[in-house]
Design an enzyme around this catalytic site. Structure first.
Site, PDB file in Angstrom:
ATOM      1  NE  ARG A   1      -4.009  -2.029   2.028  1.00  0.00           N
ATOM      2  CZ  ARG A   1      -3.885  -3.081   2.824  1.00  0.00           C
ATOM      3  NH1 ARG A   1      -2.944  -3.096   3.738  1.00  0.00           N
ATOM      4  NH2 ARG A   1      -4.711  -4.092   2.691  1.00  0.00           N
TER       5      ARG A   1
ATOM      6  CE  LYS B   1      -1.481  14.730 -13.001  1.00  0.00           C
ATOM      7  NZ  LYS B   1      -1.954  15.372 -14.252  1.00  0.00           N
TER       8      LYS B   1
ATOM      9  CD  GLU C   1       5.537  18.097 -21.673  1.00  0.00           C
ATOM     10  OE1 GLU C   1       4.971  19.026 -21.065  1.00  0.00           O
ATOM     11  OE2 GLU C   1       4.907  17.135 -22.155  1.00  0.00           O
TER      12      GLU C   1
ATOM     13  CE  LYS D   1       4.501  18.269 -12.917  1.00  0.00           C
ATOM     14  NZ  LYS D   1       4.592  17.112 -13.801  1.00  0.00           N
TER      15      LYS D   1
ATOM     16  CD  GLU E   1      -4.871  17.438 -13.596  1.00  0.00           C
ATOM     17  OE1 GLU E   1      -3.702  17.028 -13.587  1.00  0.00           O
ATOM     18  OE2 GLU E   1      -5.655  17.269 -14.541  1.00  0.00           O
TER      19      GLU E   1
ATOM     20  NE  ARG F   1      -0.005  17.641 -11.254  1.00  0.00           N
ATOM     21  CZ  ARG F   1       0.701  16.734 -10.590  1.00  0.00           C
ATOM     22  NH1 ARG F   1       0.518  16.588  -9.294  1.00  0.00           N
ATOM     23  NH2 ARG F   1       1.592  15.980 -11.215  1.00  0.00           N
TER      24      ARG F   1
ATOM     25  CG  ASN G   1      -3.171  18.180 -18.641  1.00  0.00           C
ATOM     26  OD1 ASN G   1      -2.202  17.450 -18.761  1.00  0.00           O
ATOM     27  ND2 ASN G   1      -4.012  18.099 -17.636  1.00  0.00           N
TER      28      ASN G   1
ATOM     29  CG  HIS H   1      -0.870  17.610 -22.569  1.00  0.00           C
ATOM     30  ND1 HIS H   1      -0.145  18.777 -22.530  1.00  0.00           N
ATOM     31  CD2 HIS H   1      -0.050  16.646 -22.075  1.00  0.00           C
ATOM     32  CE1 HIS H   1       1.057  18.527 -22.026  1.00  0.00           C
ATOM     33  NE2 HIS H   1       1.134  17.237 -21.745  1.00  0.00           N
TER      34      HIS H   1
ATOM     35  CG  HIS I   1      -3.027  13.017 -25.109  1.00  0.00           C
ATOM     36  ND1 HIS I   1      -3.587  13.312 -23.891  1.00  0.00           N
ATOM     37  CD2 HIS I   1      -1.735  12.764 -24.864  1.00  0.00           C
ATOM     38  CE1 HIS I   1      -2.659  13.245 -22.945  1.00  0.00           C
ATOM     39  NE2 HIS I   1      -1.529  12.921 -23.520  1.00  0.00           N
TER      40      HIS I   1
ATOM     41  CG  HIS J   1       3.951  13.222 -24.468  1.00  0.00           C
ATOM     42  ND1 HIS J   1       2.578  13.184 -24.482  1.00  0.00           N
ATOM     43  CD2 HIS J   1       4.297  14.075 -23.467  1.00  0.00           C
ATOM     44  CE1 HIS J   1       2.112  13.965 -23.527  1.00  0.00           C
ATOM     45  NE2 HIS J   1       3.133  14.522 -22.904  1.00  0.00           N
TER      46      HIS J   1
HETATM   47  P1  NAD Z   1      10.622   7.223 -22.589  1.00  0.00           P
HETATM   48  O1  NAD Z   1      10.663   6.893 -21.159  1.00  0.00           O
HETATM   49  O2  NAD Z   1      10.013   6.242 -23.517  1.00  0.00           O
HETATM   50  O3  NAD Z   1      12.099   7.561 -23.074  1.00  0.00           O
HETATM   51  C1  NAD Z   1      12.315   7.915 -24.423  1.00  0.00           C
HETATM   52  C2  NAD Z   1      13.390   7.035 -25.073  1.00  0.00           C
HETATM   53  O4  NAD Z   1      14.672   7.451 -24.615  1.00  0.00           O
HETATM   54  C3  NAD Z   1      13.295   5.563 -24.723  1.00  0.00           C
HETATM   55  O5  NAD Z   1      13.648   4.805 -25.837  1.00  0.00           O
HETATM   56  C4  NAD Z   1      14.331   5.402 -23.619  1.00  0.00           C
HETATM   57  O6  NAD Z   1      14.823   4.078 -23.482  1.00  0.00           O
HETATM   58  C5  NAD Z   1      15.401   6.323 -24.098  1.00  0.00           C
HETATM   59  N1  NAD Z   1      16.282   6.861 -23.076  1.00  0.00           N
HETATM   60  C6  NAD Z   1      15.948   7.297 -21.841  1.00  0.00           C
HETATM   61  N2  NAD Z   1      17.014   7.866 -21.267  1.00  0.00           N
HETATM   62  C7  NAD Z   1      18.025   7.796 -22.142  1.00  0.00           C
HETATM   63  C8  NAD Z   1      19.368   8.223 -22.112  1.00  0.00           C
HETATM   64  N3  NAD Z   1      19.863   8.928 -21.100  1.00  0.00           N
HETATM   65  N4  NAD Z   1      20.160   7.946 -23.172  1.00  0.00           N
HETATM   66  C9  NAD Z   1      19.655   7.277 -24.247  1.00  0.00           C
HETATM   67  N5  NAD Z   1      18.386   6.877 -24.348  1.00  0.00           N
HETATM   68  C10 NAD Z   1      17.582   7.137 -23.296  1.00  0.00           C
HETATM   69  O7  NAD Z   1       9.869   8.605 -22.846  1.00  0.00           O
HETATM   70  P2  NAD Z   1       9.820   9.991 -22.051  1.00  0.00           P
HETATM   71  O8  NAD Z   1       9.611  11.013 -23.091  1.00  0.00           O
HETATM   72  O9  NAD Z   1      10.926  10.126 -21.091  1.00  0.00           O
HETATM   73  O10 NAD Z   1       8.490   9.818 -21.190  1.00  0.00           O
HETATM   74  C11 NAD Z   1       7.234   9.631 -21.799  1.00  0.00           C
HETATM   75  C12 NAD Z   1       6.327   8.982 -20.774  1.00  0.00           C
HETATM   76  O11 NAD Z   1       6.172   9.876 -19.685  1.00  0.00           O
HETATM   77  C13 NAD Z   1       4.929   8.693 -21.291  1.00  0.00           C
HETATM   78  O12 NAD Z   1       4.545   7.413 -20.847  1.00  0.00           O
HETATM   79  C14 NAD Z   1       4.064   9.761 -20.629  1.00  0.00           C
HETATM   80  O13 NAD Z   1       2.749   9.329 -20.405  1.00  0.00           O
HETATM   81  C15 NAD Z   1       4.795   9.958 -19.333  1.00  0.00           C
HETATM   82  N6  NAD Z   1       4.588  11.274 -18.722  1.00  0.00           N
HETATM   83  C16 NAD Z   1       4.238  11.289 -17.429  1.00  0.00           C
HETATM   84  C17 NAD Z   1       4.074  12.491 -16.771  1.00  0.00           C
HETATM   85  C18 NAD Z   1       3.759  12.504 -15.307  1.00  0.00           C
HETATM   86  O14 NAD Z   1       3.455  13.570 -14.766  1.00  0.00           O
HETATM   87  N7  NAD Z   1       3.853  11.383 -14.636  1.00  0.00           N
HETATM   88  C19 NAD Z   1       4.248  13.703 -17.448  1.00  0.00           C
HETATM   89  C20 NAD Z   1       4.613  13.650 -18.800  1.00  0.00           C
HETATM   90  C21 NAD Z   1       4.796  12.425 -19.427  1.00  0.00           C
HETATM   91  N1  GLY Z   2       2.236  16.404 -16.653  1.00  0.00           N
HETATM   92  C1  GLY Z   2       1.132  17.035 -16.035  1.00  0.00           C
HETATM   93  C2  GLY Z   2       1.139  16.933 -14.543  1.00  0.00           C
HETATM   94  O1  GLY Z   2       2.059  16.460 -13.935  1.00  0.00           O
HETATM   95  O2  GLY Z   2       0.178  17.320 -13.949  1.00  0.00           O
END
Ligand code: NAD
Ligand code: GLY
Length: 364
Positions: free
Chosen positions: A123, A145, A187, A229, A239, A243, A247, A250, A254, A267
């Protein structure tokens, strides 16, 4: 790898407050982050691309603890429930107790999944974010998140679960492909466009330095976006209002990502085009000025981000996808609209004809 004194931004949430450290050599210099571990067990969750590059640096800091690592296959498709179960099984095998810590080493995919796994085990146990993409450093690792995708849609399952610390070691960006790096800058621009006009002007002044990955500029951009942020999250962690402004772009973005089957646009690229479409819609609704849209477009172009809808996408199809957005209520479109540089608003009941007109113009 030069260890230097990191820039520190605090996310202030009472007892759950945590630092975001930004700088060089931070994975290998474990003094700070190791002190955030409360128990004797740690599971490092990473993926098959990042672990071979950076796991060793983290492993050095875990000496003396009972620890293990778990590697996801690379890609958004692996942010799944099935992999959460595998991470939980790895925690069970490790004998992880309530004071164990999950360490997320990777981009947003790893961070979201590892954080959600930590939220589920007994939990809720601690986790530390070690973001290795620019997008994860400036956005996904901060704010708590966490979650995974379902076949029915992205991020449909999740929990708010704040990390114990965020370790943004910019040395890891050295191996990040340019396209991923620029997607992370989208971003950064978004944060400035929504709520920080001086930061937007700073980005305009430093666009070339950022595109060239100048170290001081990169650190300052990450720190300013994280500080913005962190303020939003401190005021509205779950949110209920403000917050949602994060988006901006977005809902359009999306729809573009989905229409491109998640292969045409990253993204951050979807967010870049989406912000511009949101700006045009806001202009159409007399909420913002054409000069602001032009400034936004110029900055995105200078950073090397796409600003046009990819060929072959259809306005009606994009609108249909926008209707599925989680922010909508009772069958009406609810969008984040722009009031010019540094200000955005949540607007419910946006007329679909206005959205369609903007999409038609951009796909013509
Ligand atoms: P990702 O995690 O897929 O990474 C992008 C690519 O880069 C992957 O192929 C990864 O293996 C590679 N990579 C990562 N670090 C590297 C490094 N240092 N050197 C070489 N390659 C590297 O994508 P992302 O853009 O980091 O994240 C996208 C994800 O984040 C989505 O799932 C999205 O929904 C999520 N997201 C979440 C939030 C949140 O608030 N939690 C906010 C925005 C996005
Ligand atoms: N990426 C949007 C949030 O964290 O709220």
């Amino acid at each position: 790898m030069n260890a230097s004194s990191p820039t520190t931004i605090d996310v202030t949430l009472g007892e759950r407050s945590y630092p975001v450290w930004i700088g060089r050599g931070l994975l290998g210099d474990s003094t700070r982050w190791r002190a955030r571990l409360r128990g004797r067990h740690a599971l490092v969750v990473s993926n098959t691309t990042v672990a071979p590059l950076y796991l060793e640096r983290v492993a050095q800091g875990l000496a003396g603890l009972a620890w293990a690592s778990f590697q996801l296959d690379d890609g958004e498709a692996h942010k799944s429930f099935a992999n959460v179960e595998r991470v939980l099984e790895a925690l069970a095998k490790l004998g992880a107790t309530r004071d164990a810590c999950v360490i997320a080493l990777g981009g947003g995919v790893v961070g979201d999944l590892a954080g959600f796994s930590a939220a589920c085990w007994m939990r809720g146990i601690d986790f530390i974010q070690m973001p290795t993409t620019l997008l994860a450093m400036v956005d996904s690792s901060v704010g708590g998140k966490t979650g995974v995708n379902l076949p029915a849609g992205k991020n449909l399952v999740g929990a708010f679960h704040q990390p114990r610390a965020v370790v943004a070691d910019i040395d890891t960006l050295a191996t990040l492909p340019d396209r991923e790096y620029r997607a992370g800058l989208a971003e950064v621009v978004k944060g400035a466009a929504i709520g920080d006009e001086p930061f937007f002007a700073w980005l305009e002044a430093h666009a070339d330095a950022l595109a060239a990955r100048d170290e001081a500029a990169v650190i300052e951009a990450i720190a300013r976006k994280v500080a913005y942020k962190a303020g939003v999250v401190a005021r509205d962690e779950t949110e209920q209002g403000e917050r949602a402004l994060l988006n901006l772009g977005h809902t359009f973005g999306h729809a573009l990502e989905t229409a491109g089957r998640y292969t045409t646009l990253l993204h951050g690229e979807g967010v870049a085009v989406g912000m511009l479409l949101a700006a045009r819609l806001s202009e159409r609704l007399d909420m913002s000025a054409a000069a602001d849209t032009a400034r936004l477009q110029r900055l995105l172009v200078r950073i090397g981000l796409p600003v046009a809808i990819p060929p072959g996408m259809d306005a009606e199809q994009l609108l249909a996808l926008m209707r599925l957005d989680k922010k909508n209520t009772a069958g009406t479109l609810r969008l984040i609209l722009w009031c010019g540089i540094g200000k955005a608003e949540i607007v419910a009941g946006v007329n679909e004809n206005d959205v369609l007109a903007v999409l038609r113009e951009a796909t013509a």
